[in-house]
Design a protein around this motif. Structure first.
Motif, mmCIF file in Angstrom:
data_model
loop_
_atom_site.group_PDB
_atom_site.id
_atom_site.type_symbol
_atom_site.label_atom_id
_atom_site.label_comp_id
_atom_site.label_asym_id
_atom_site.label_seq_id
_atom_site.Cartn_x
_atom_site.Cartn_y
_atom_site.Cartn_z
ATOM 1 N N ALA A 115 -17.350 -9.268 9.316
ATOM 2 C CA ALA A 115 -18.058 -8.330 8.434
ATOM 3 C C ALA A 115 -17.836 -8.623 6.961
ATOM 4 O O ALA A 115 -18.392 -7.944 6.103
ATOM 5 C CB ALA A 115 -17.627 -6.895 8.738
ATOM 6 N N ALA A 116 -17.022 -9.641 6.638
ATOM 7 C CA ALA A 116 -16.815 -10.097 5.259
ATOM 8 C C ALA A 116 -16.481 -8.951 4.307
ATOM 9 O O ALA A 116 -17.067 -8.824 3.234
ATOM 10 C CB ALA A 116 -18.046 -10.856 4.770
ATOM 11 N N VAL A 117 -15.521 -8.119 4.688
ATOM 12 C CA VAL A 117 -15.121 -6.992 3.837
ATOM 13 C C VAL A 117 -14.441 -7.538 2.580
ATOM 14 O O VAL A 117 -13.455 -8.278 2.678
ATOM 15 C CB VAL A 117 -14.158 -6.055 4.590
ATOM 16 C CG1 VAL A 117 -13.754 -4.882 3.701
ATOM 17 C CG2 VAL A 117 -14.796 -5.549 5.885
ATOM 18 N N PRO A 118 -14.942 -7.209 1.396
ATOM 19 C CA PRO A 118 -14.322 -7.725 0.168
ATOM 20 C C PRO A 118 -12.956 -7.101 -0.073
ATOM 21 O O PRO A 118 -12.646 -6.024 0.441
ATOM 22 C CB PRO A 118 -15.323 -7.329 -0.924
ATOM 23 C CG PRO A 118 -16.048 -6.153 -0.375
ATOM 24 C CD PRO A 118 -16.124 -6.371 1.116
ATOM 25 N N LYS A 119 -12.140 -7.768 -0.870
ATOM 26 C CA LYS A 119 -10.788 -7.275 -1.128
ATOM 27 C C LYS A 119 -10.783 -5.879 -1.749
ATOM 28 O O LYS A 119 -9.913 -5.060 -1.458
ATOM 29 C CB LYS A 119 -10.045 -8.251 -2.041
ATOM 30 C CG LYS A 119 -9.607 -9.536 -1.350
ATOM 31 C CD LYS A 119 -8.737 -10.371 -2.272
ATOM 32 C CE LYS A 119 -8.127 -11.552 -1.526
ATOM 33 N NZ LYS A 119 -7.206 -12.333 -2.359
ATOM 34 N N SER A 120 -11.764 -5.619 -2.605
ATOM 35 C CA SER A 120 -11.807 -4.306 -3.245
ATOM 36 C C SER A 120 -11.973 -3.195 -2.221
ATOM 37 O O SER A 120 -11.408 -2.105 -2.363
ATOM 38 C CB SER A 120 -12.955 -4.250 -4.262
ATOM 39 O OG SER A 120 -14.195 -4.571 -3.642
ATOM 40 N N ASP A 121 -12.738 -3.467 -1.157
ATOM 41 C CA ASP A 121 -12.912 -2.473 -0.098
ATOM 42 C C ASP A 121 -11.722 -2.440 0.851
ATOM 43 O O ASP A 121 -11.398 -1.391 1.416
ATOM 44 C CB ASP A 121 -14.193 -2.748 0.694
ATOM 45 C CG ASP A 121 -15.443 -2.262 -0.019
ATOM 46 O OD1 ASP A 121 -15.300 -1.613 -1.077
ATOM 47 O OD2 ASP A 121 -16.558 -2.539 0.457
ATOM 48 N N LEU A 122 -11.083 -3.589 1.047
ATOM 49 C CA LEU A 122 -9.899 -3.610 1.910
ATOM 50 C C LEU A 122 -8.843 -2.639 1.394
ATOM 51 O O LEU A 122 -8.309 -1.818 2.146
ATOM 52 C CB LEU A 122 -9.306 -5.014 1.980
ATOM 53 C CG LEU A 122 -9.971 -6.036 2.901
ATOM 54 C CD1 LEU A 122 -9.216 -7.357 2.825
ATOM 55 C CD2 LEU A 122 -10.032 -5.555 4.339
ATOM 56 N N ILE A 123 -8.547 -2.718 0.108
ATOM 57 C CA ILE A 123 -7.492 -1.856 -0.420
ATOM 58 C C ILE A 123 -7.993 -0.417 -0.594
ATOM 59 O O ILE A 123 -7.251 0.544 -0.365
ATOM 60 C CB ILE A 123 -6.901 -2.420 -1.735
ATOM 61 C CG1 ILE A 123 -5.633 -1.659 -2.100
ATOM 62 C CG2 ILE A 123 -7.918 -2.413 -2.865
ATOM 63 C CD1 ILE A 123 -4.786 -2.327 -3.157
ATOM 64 N N LYS A 124 -9.256 -0.259 -0.936
ATOM 65 C CA LYS A 124 -9.816 1.085 -1.088
ATOM 66 C C LYS A 124 -9.746 1.853 0.224
ATOM 67 O O LYS A 124 -9.200 2.964 0.292
ATOM 68 C CB LYS A 124 -11.266 0.980 -1.568
ATOM 69 C CG LYS A 124 -12.031 2.297 -1.574
ATOM 70 C CD LYS A 124 -13.488 2.066 -1.953
ATOM 71 C CE LYS A 124 -14.325 3.329 -1.807
ATOM 72 N NZ LYS A 124 -15.762 3.074 -2.107
ATOM 73 N N TYR A 125 -10.319 1.273 1.274
ATOM 74 C CA TYR A 125 -10.347 1.976 2.554
ATOM 75 C C TYR A 125 -9.000 1.888 3.265
ATOM 76 O O TYR A 125 -8.698 2.731 4.119
ATOM 77 C CB TYR A 125 -11.465 1.418 3.435
ATOM 78 C CG TYR A 125 -12.836 1.804 2.941
ATOM 79 C CD1 TYR A 125 -13.298 3.106 3.060
ATOM 80 C CD2 TYR A 125 -13.669 0.874 2.323
ATOM 81 C CE1 TYR A 125 -14.549 3.476 2.588
ATOM 82 C CE2 TYR A 125 -14.927 1.223 1.850
ATOM 83 C CZ TYR A 125 -15.363 2.531 1.987
ATOM 84 O OH TYR A 125 -16.603 2.897 1.511
ATOM 85 N N GLY A 126 -8.187 0.911 2.901
ATOM 86 C CA GLY A 126 -6.842 0.856 3.441
ATOM 87 C C GLY A 126 -6.008 2.017 2.938
ATOM 88 O O GLY A 126 -5.332 2.706 3.712
ATOM 89 N N GLN A 127 -6.069 2.282 1.654
ATOM 90 C CA GLN A 127 -5.292 3.383 1.089
ATOM 91 C C GLN A 127 -5.844 4.745 1.492
ATOM 92 O O GLN A 127 -5.113 5.731 1.496
ATOM 93 C CB GLN A 127 -5.232 3.241 -0.430
ATOM 94 C CG GLN A 127 -4.406 2.040 -0.874
ATOM 95 C CD GLN A 127 -4.077 2.049 -2.348
ATOM 96 O OE1 GLN A 127 -4.645 2.799 -3.135
ATOM 97 N NE2 GLN A 127 -3.142 1.195 -2.749
ATOM 98 N N GLN A 128 -7.124 4.781 1.866
ATOM 99 C CA GLN A 128 -7.699 6.028 2.371
ATOM 100 C C GLN A 128 -7.343 6.278 3.833
ATOM 101 O O GLN A 128 -7.578 7.366 4.365
ATOM 102 C CB GLN A 128 -9.228 6.012 2.223
ATOM 103 C CG GLN A 128 -9.719 6.127 0.795
ATOM 104 C CD GLN A 128 -11.238 6.063 0.705
ATOM 105 O OE1 GLN A 128 -11.944 6.110 1.713
ATOM 106 N NE2 GLN A 128 -11.749 5.957 -0.516
ATOM 107 N N GLY A 129 -6.799 5.239 4.489
ATOM 108 C CA GLY A 129 -6.436 5.371 5.887
ATOM 109 C C GLY A 129 -7.518 4.979 6.859
ATOM 110 O O GLY A 129 -7.329 5.068 8.081
ATOM 111 N N VAL A 130 -8.663 4.531 6.360
ATOM 112 C CA VAL A 130 -9.761 4.110 7.233
ATOM 113 C C VAL A 130 -9.412 2.791 7.928
ATOM 114 O O VAL A 130 -9.619 2.628 9.132
ATOM 115 C CB VAL A 130 -11.075 3.973 6.433
ATOM 116 C CG1 VAL A 130 -12.177 3.372 7.300
ATOM 117 C CG2 VAL A 130 -11.504 5.335 5.898
#
Length: 538
Positions: A115-130
């Motif tokens: 799904a080629a999740v960009p790094k900005s989304d990795l940390i964003k949704y990672g810190q949100q718990g998604v």
């Protein structure tokens, strides 16, 4: 009044107890589900789980005709693992929009693959718990990726976000696969021979060769149709190759426009450097004399391939022209030396590709099994299955060498290799987590001519330990950088084209730099510098 207040308190207290009991029940249910998941797990070997489980997965695919629920790769892997994936797939062109809508709405599956999740989304949704943090899961259940991380520290550095967590499994390109990672543009050796020319090694020699390609009718058709230097995607292919001739990209090409100023030992924004200015001046000379294809600023790959097939390009910064375009006579161009003695191939990125090619979401009740499922594709057997398929069906083996069957390489229905193999596998198109190794990769990058090109360039190519991975940013840094980057990079692209074509005089350089400074270049560099310092401290 007191009685009303008492009743309100009683009701409030009862609700609080109810919520507390409900939370306890939810926690107990979650703990029980977790225990059942682990009891069903085999920590090693296959199958991964004792009793079959189902997971919902979202993925990008290159060929829209593929039905992943019926694809041989996934059917056979299900038999091995006891894990069935209910796939929802979209085209690679549509994956970004679909992925963003899915995550924003909260309607997402257990896992995202390719799904080629960009790094900005990795940390964003990672810190949100998604997205689940994977550090401990990798340590316990992903021995293959763990081994790669231990042997190649750049991998661990690259996939660990600024908060210290790992949220995604990456695409990783084996550094020993030289044909995939090292190379130079291709030059028409037959044209050189016909005109009595040597392979160019300096700016001046390159200019002279391109000039004679244009004027000497080296293809021998009596027409002035030769295009000395071309590119199918953009002018950046030419710029990137020549950056090393002025000392730019001295830590590789992963961090666009960013490298280290050797005089001050601090980060440098290349497009405002005197070296970049000098390179654009040289390219302007080539362009205005008709030595660079006029179409490089309006690329159309279909049109380019049709023109290239006529045998009119002298230099092509492409994959092996024999494999790609069925053109003979091309060899790797030497690494070019610039006006001040710089001669190094810096057009090379980190072996680490997209680090968000596989993520596990908080809806997944079997994260341990899911980590084991994906980690197989970082093993020798998993890599072979993913890229070669199945013995006797898609490949044969002889003396440790693997070759696709005639159905794949000489398809009776006229399908090309990508189309034929896609009846069984998912790798064509380049979207996947896992490891690319020369032993199991049969594309153009593995051709004999490509290997010769790579070996020719290798002595003058940046060494592995000199190459930076993409920097990692915090959520706040990512948000701020995103806004700054859009304007800055758009303007750099526009002005680079203007300087090369002559629409803007190089005499306007100072105004160009001042405009970038007004766009927030100083802050842009401060954010990158913070990320660089974190990288150095790891």
């Amino acid at each position: 009044m007191k009685r009303k207040k008492y009743l309100t308190s009683l009701i409030t207290g009862a609700l609080a107890v109810s919520v507390l009991l409900s939370g306890c029940k939810d926690k107990e249910a979650s703990t029980e589900a977790d225990k059942e998941s682990k009891d069903n797990l085999n920590n090693t070997n296959m199958p991964i789980v004792k009793e079959k489980i189902e997971l919902d997965g979202f993925a990008a695919k290159f060929f829209s005709s593929q039905d992943w629920d019926k694809l041989m790769l996934w059917k056979e892997y299900e038999k091995m693992t006891n894990i069935h994936i209910n796939w929802e797939t979209v085209s690679t062109e549509a994956v970004t929009e679909k992925r963003n809508l899915m995550l924003a709405s909260g309607e997402y599956p257990d896992l995202l693959f390719a799904a080629a999740v960009p790094k900005s989304d990795l940390i964003k949704y990672g810190q949100q718990g998604v997205f689940l943090p994977l550090n401990d899961l990798i340590d316990k259940y992903a021995p293959n990726l763990k081994k790669i991380m231990e042997e190649n520290p750049i991998v661990k550095q690259g996939i660990t976000m600024a908060d210290g967590n790992i949220y995604g499994f990456p695409a990783y390109y084996d550094p020993n696969f030289k044909g995939l990672r090292i190379g130079t543009p291709w030059i028409q050796k037959d044209w050189l021979n016909k005109l009595g020319l040597e392979e160019p090694k300096t700016w001046d020699e390159l200019y002279d060769v391109l000039k004679k390609f244009k004027e000497g009718d080296p293809n021998g058709n009596g027409q002035a149709d030769e295009i000395p230097l071309g590119a199918s995607f953009s002018i950046d292919q030419i710029i990137d190759f020549l950056k090393g001739s002025v000392g730019l990209n001295n830590h590789g090409a992963s961090n666009v426009h960013i490298d280290l100023d050797p005089k001050e030992d601090k980060l440098r924004f290349q497009p405002t450097s005197k070296e970049y200015k000098e390179l654009l001046t040289f390219l302007n000379k080539l362009y205005t004399e008709g030595l660079i294809d006029k179409e490089v600023f309006t690329p159309d790959s279909t049109k380019f391939n049709a023109v290239a097939a006529k045998g009119v390009y002298g230099v092509l910064p492409e994959i092996d022209p024999k494999t790609l375009l069925n053109l003979d006579g091309y060899v790797g161009l030497p690494v070019i030396e610039g006006p001040h003695g710089d001669r190094i191939n810096t057009a090379i990125g980190s072996p680490l590709g997209n680090v968000g090619m596989f993520v596990i979401t908080d809806k997944n009740e079997n994260p341990e099994a899911t980590v084991r499922w994906i980690d197989h594709f970082y093993s020798e057997e998993g890599i072979k299955m993913f890229f070669m398929g199945f013995e006797g069906v898609t490949y044969t083996e002889k003396n440790g060498e693997f070759q696709y069957t005639d159905e794949i390489t000489k398809n009776p229905d006229g399908l090309n290799l990508d189309q034929a193999i896609s009846k069984y596998l998912t790798w064509p198109g380049g979207y996947y987590p896992g490891v690319v190794k020369e032993k199991f990769f049969q594309g153009a990058e593995g051709s004999e001519a490509t290997l010769e090109n790579a070996e020719k360039a290798e002595p003058l190519t940046l060494k592995q330990d000199e190459i930076w991975p993409n920097f990692n940013f915090t959520v706040d840094e990512s948000n701020e950088l995103s806004a700054l980057s859009t304007d800055i990079k758009t303007y750099v692209t526009e002005m680079t084209a203007n300087f090369i074509t002559g629409k803007k005089s190089i005499d306007e350089w100072n105004n160009y730099v001042k405009t970038l400074e007004k766009m927030g270049l100083e802050r842009f560099m401060e954010i990158n510098d913070a990320a660089y310092k974190r990288y150095k401290d790891k």
